[in-house]
Design a protein around this motif. Structure first.
Motif, PDB file in Angstrom:
ATOM      1  N   ARG A   2     -12.207 -16.850   0.141  1.00 54.51           N
ATOM      2  CA  ARG A   2     -12.138 -16.786   1.545  1.00 54.51           C
ATOM      3  C   ARG A   2     -11.771 -15.245   2.016  1.00 54.51           C
ATOM      4  NH1 ARG A   2      -9.148 -21.568   2.237  1.00 54.51           N
ATOM      5  NH2 ARG A   2      -7.935 -20.354   3.814  1.00 54.51           N
ATOM      6  N   VAL A   3     -12.593 -14.732   2.827  1.00 54.73           N
ATOM      7  CA  VAL A   3     -11.991 -13.445   3.483  1.00 54.73           C
ATOM      8  C   VAL A   3     -11.109 -13.932   4.760  1.00 54.73           C
ATOM      9  CG1 VAL A   3     -12.547 -11.528   4.629  1.00 54.73           C
ATOM     10  CG2 VAL A   3     -14.090 -12.184   2.892  1.00 54.73           C
ATOM     11  N   LEU A   4      -9.614 -13.526   4.567  1.00 51.32           N
ATOM     12  CA  LEU A   4      -8.787 -14.017   5.976  1.00 51.32           C
ATOM     13  C   LEU A   4      -8.927 -12.689   6.949  1.00 51.32           C
ATOM     14  CD1 LEU A   4      -6.070 -15.035   3.615  1.00 51.32           C
ATOM     15  CD2 LEU A   4      -7.865 -16.506   4.348  1.00 51.32           C
ATOM     16  N   GLU A   5      -9.026 -11.555   6.585  1.00 53.85           N
ATOM     17  CA  GLU A   5      -8.942 -10.548   7.513  1.00 53.85           C
ATOM     18  C   GLU A   5     -10.023  -9.526   7.158  1.00 53.85           C
ATOM     19  OE1 GLU A   5      -7.331  -9.685  10.167  1.00 53.85           O
ATOM     20  OE2 GLU A   5      -5.996 -11.358  10.264  1.00 53.85           O
ATOM     21  N   ARG A   6     -10.437  -8.698   7.943  1.00 59.38           N
ATOM     22  CA  ARG A   6     -11.432  -7.693   7.807  1.00 59.38           C
ATOM     23  C   ARG A   6     -11.482  -6.844   8.818  1.00 59.38           C
ATOM     24  NH1 ARG A   6     -16.714  -6.267   8.570  1.00 59.38           N
ATOM     25  NH2 ARG A   6     -17.856  -5.522   6.917  1.00 59.38           N
ATOM     26  N   ARG A   7     -11.022  -5.583   8.905  1.00 61.06           N
ATOM     27  CA  ARG A   7     -10.924  -4.866   9.977  1.00 61.06           C
ATOM     28  C   ARG A   7     -10.740  -3.247   9.663  1.00 61.06           C
ATOM     29  NH1 ARG A   7      -5.753  -7.570  10.498  1.00 61.06           N
ATOM     30  NH2 ARG A   7      -4.244  -6.144   9.658  1.00 61.06           N
ATOM     31  N   MET A   8     -10.726  -2.458  10.524  1.00 60.90           N
ATOM     32  CA  MET A   8     -10.724  -0.872  10.055  1.00 60.90           C
ATOM     33  C   MET A   8      -9.113  -0.827  10.454  1.00 60.90           C
ATOM     34  SD  MET A   8     -13.431   0.363   8.825  1.00 60.90           S
ATOM     35  CE  MET A   8     -12.793   2.152   8.788  1.00 60.90           C
ATOM     36  N   GLU A   9      -8.493  -0.011   9.551  1.00 58.43           N
ATOM     37  CA  GLU A   9      -7.095   0.106   9.969  1.00 58.43           C
ATOM     38  C   GLU A   9      -6.423   1.374   9.119  1.00 58.43           C
ATOM     39  OE1 GLU A   9      -4.657  -3.481  10.250  1.00 58.43           O
ATOM     40  OE2 GLU A   9      -3.344  -2.661   8.741  1.00 58.43           O
ATOM     41  N   ALA A  10      -5.458   1.902   9.922  1.00 54.64           N
ATOM     42  CA  ALA A  10      -4.877   2.959   9.206  1.00 54.64           C
ATOM     43  C   ALA A  10      -4.041   2.568   8.009  1.00 54.64           C
ATOM     44  CB  ALA A  10      -3.975   3.747  10.441  1.00 54.64           C
ATOM     45  N   VAL A  11      -4.439   3.520   7.004  1.00 53.05           N
ATOM     46  CA  VAL A  11      -3.467   2.971   5.725  1.00 53.05           C
ATOM     47  C   VAL A  11      -1.836   3.268   5.792  1.00 53.05           C
ATOM     48  CG1 VAL A  11      -5.462   3.218   4.205  1.00 53.05           C
ATOM     49  CG2 VAL A  11      -4.081   5.299   4.579  1.00 53.05           C
ATOM     50  N   PRO A  12      -1.132   2.540   5.488  1.00 53.24           N
ATOM     51  CA  PRO A  12       0.344   2.831   5.397  1.00 53.24           C
ATOM     52  C   PRO A  12       0.470   3.860   4.517  1.00 53.24           C
ATOM     53  CG  PRO A  12      -0.114   0.704   4.464  1.00 53.24           C
ATOM     54  CD  PRO A  12      -1.468   1.140   4.895  1.00 53.24           C
ATOM     55  N   LEU A  13       1.811   4.462   4.528  1.00 53.46           N
ATOM     56  CA  LEU A  13       1.930   5.850   3.925  1.00 53.46           C
ATOM     57  C   LEU A  13       2.058   5.552   2.430  1.00 53.46           C
ATOM     58  CD1 LEU A  13       2.732   8.862   3.862  1.00 53.46           C
ATOM     59  CD2 LEU A  13       5.173   8.300   3.953  1.00 53.46           C
ATOM     60  N   SER A  14       2.403   4.357   1.962  1.00 56.15           N
ATOM     61  CA  SER A  14       2.533   4.031   0.552  1.00 56.15           C
ATOM     62  C   SER A  14       1.195   3.925  -0.165  1.00 56.15           C
ATOM     63  CB  SER A  14       3.303   2.952   0.118  1.00 56.15           C
ATOM     64  OG  SER A  14       2.725   1.761   0.773  1.00 56.15           O
ATOM     65  N   VAL A  15       0.307   3.418   0.512  1.00 52.33           N
ATOM     66  CA  VAL A  15      -1.268   3.375   0.132  1.00 52.33           C
ATOM     67  C   VAL A  15      -1.741   4.619   0.050  1.00 52.33           C
ATOM     68  CG1 VAL A  15      -3.281   2.132   0.551  1.00 52.33           C
ATOM     69  CG2 VAL A  15      -1.143   0.889   0.728  1.00 52.33           C
TER      70      VAL A  15
END
Lengths: 227, 227
Positions: free
Chosen positions: B94-107
């Motif tokens: 199941r896909v719970l979330e799917r959106r464009m988002e700014a990556v956190p620094l660690s990623v």
DNA sequence: CAGGTCCATATGTATATACATAATAGCGCC
DNA sequence: GGCGCTATTATGTATATACATATGGACCTG
């Protein structure tokens, strides 16, 4: 072009989807002609890619690009001293317990010895730069030790001593995440309930079980590899 | 005797300490004569053992038995569907979330993209027999998707879709143990503070980062392999 | 049509030969 | 003795050739 050249070109075509997953690629003979090399050279290249999981080869059926390439991550299981020294820290270890003891059922099953068999029980703390690095609990079948001599493992860890003195045939490894018990936490200098990375490993010679080890690494430990 | 026969005999001699760790073993030519095979056959056998880490070979210096054989455990990184089905359970996701988002620094650091870059964020739950099996958080660089089309990953998981549609060049994997956060615990149907087995994986094509995945398996999960 | 048989074929292995390459051990020079 | 060059040597790779082996598919049979 050598066999590595052939491998790289084939790899390029797979990555570039010239040959898509599931496709049968040209036979060795055809590729040998195309690349201007001997069939043995092509064979070497394709065998290499097949071992890496990118190609599937079957006699008569030919060679096809793997539909679901199974990525094979190779973990290099080095001895703990090497691992610590690779981090640029000074290795040390302390033997906390060392006695003959009846194995618990879970370990007996895992090692393939009779339930209640008496094996050498070792509890060791591995240190990196003087600080706890890993906590080790080990059962060792002293029957397999050469000459029947049982070292005290004070100078050289059981880990390293076994690698150098008992050649083994097979083994398995399991990794899991658990919570540190109070005793484990105390040994590792962490808090009870902290997550620990658990490595369990059993090894056998062709004839007999050698050892079962349970290794605990505290929070922050990461097992890392390239694919 | 074929090359496997030669390999087995050499292996027997290493295990039987006929050739002890550190020893230089006879040259290919000598072994070929002894076993009555061609040098190429001996070469194939010794090369195989060298790849396995049991022998160390250097031109001119010869072949010696590895002093500290580095055991190489091969983990087969299959897609999650295969892993679940191999357990005899029905896979689902199941896909719970799917959106464009700014990556956190660690990623961003891990993937090698600019801090704050906007990537596709996906949160997915993998199910085995209808029960939560693994919780996945993924950042995906949509620039590498062929044709610029972004699937919704409802029918086929991102995991599987990428394996089949984006050929990658390199990647790394890290395994660690952590404690489940409240949100993670809720998704996986476990308690907050339960230990989770974390697999983090980043992959790249030759030119660009593809994806970074963080996969959580609840208590009881074990990553297992033979050595 | 189901099932078994046989053959063509692609990969797998073995061989002798040849040359390439890396790296050591020894020589010679200063 | 120390340094650098070189000859030697074991492994690494390439080749043509030959035969082994598995197996998909054609063909035959009931």
């Amino acid at each position: 072009m050598g066999w590595e050249g052939v491998r790289d070109e084939v790899l390029r075509r797979i990555r570039g989807r010239v040959w898509a997953p599931g496709d049968v690629i040209p036979g060795e003979e055809a590729l040998a002609v195309e690349f201007g090399v001997a069939r043995a050279t092509v064979n070497r290249a394709l065998r290499d890619l097949a071992e890496a999981g990118l190609l599937e080869r079957r006699r008569k059926a030919g060679t096809r690009v793997a539909l679901l390439p199974v990525r094979k991550a190779t973990l290099e299981i080095s001895i703990i001293r090497q691992e610590v020294e690779a981090r640029g820290e000074v290795y040390g270890h302390r033997v906390l317990e060392r006695r003959m003891e009846a194995v618990p059922l879970s370990v007996a099953l895992r090692m393939g010895v009779a339930a209640g068999a008496r094996l050498l029980f070792l509890e060791t703390l591995h240190l990196a730069g003087g600080r706890p690095f890993a906590h080790e609990v080990r059962w060792l079948n002293i029957a397999v030790l050469p000459g029947g001599v049982v070292p005290d493992f004070a100078a050289v860890s059981a880990n390293e001593w076994l690698v150098q003195n008992v050649a083994y045939a097979t083994g398995d490894i399991e990794f899991s995440a658990e919570l540190a018990t109070a005793a484990e936490a105390a040994a590792l200098g962490i808090r009870a309930g902290d997550p620990v990375f658990v490595t369990e490993r059993a090894t056998w010679t062709a004839e007999a079980p050698i050892t079962f080890v349970r290794l605990l690494h505290g929070p922050g430990y990461r097992l890392r590899t390239m694919v």
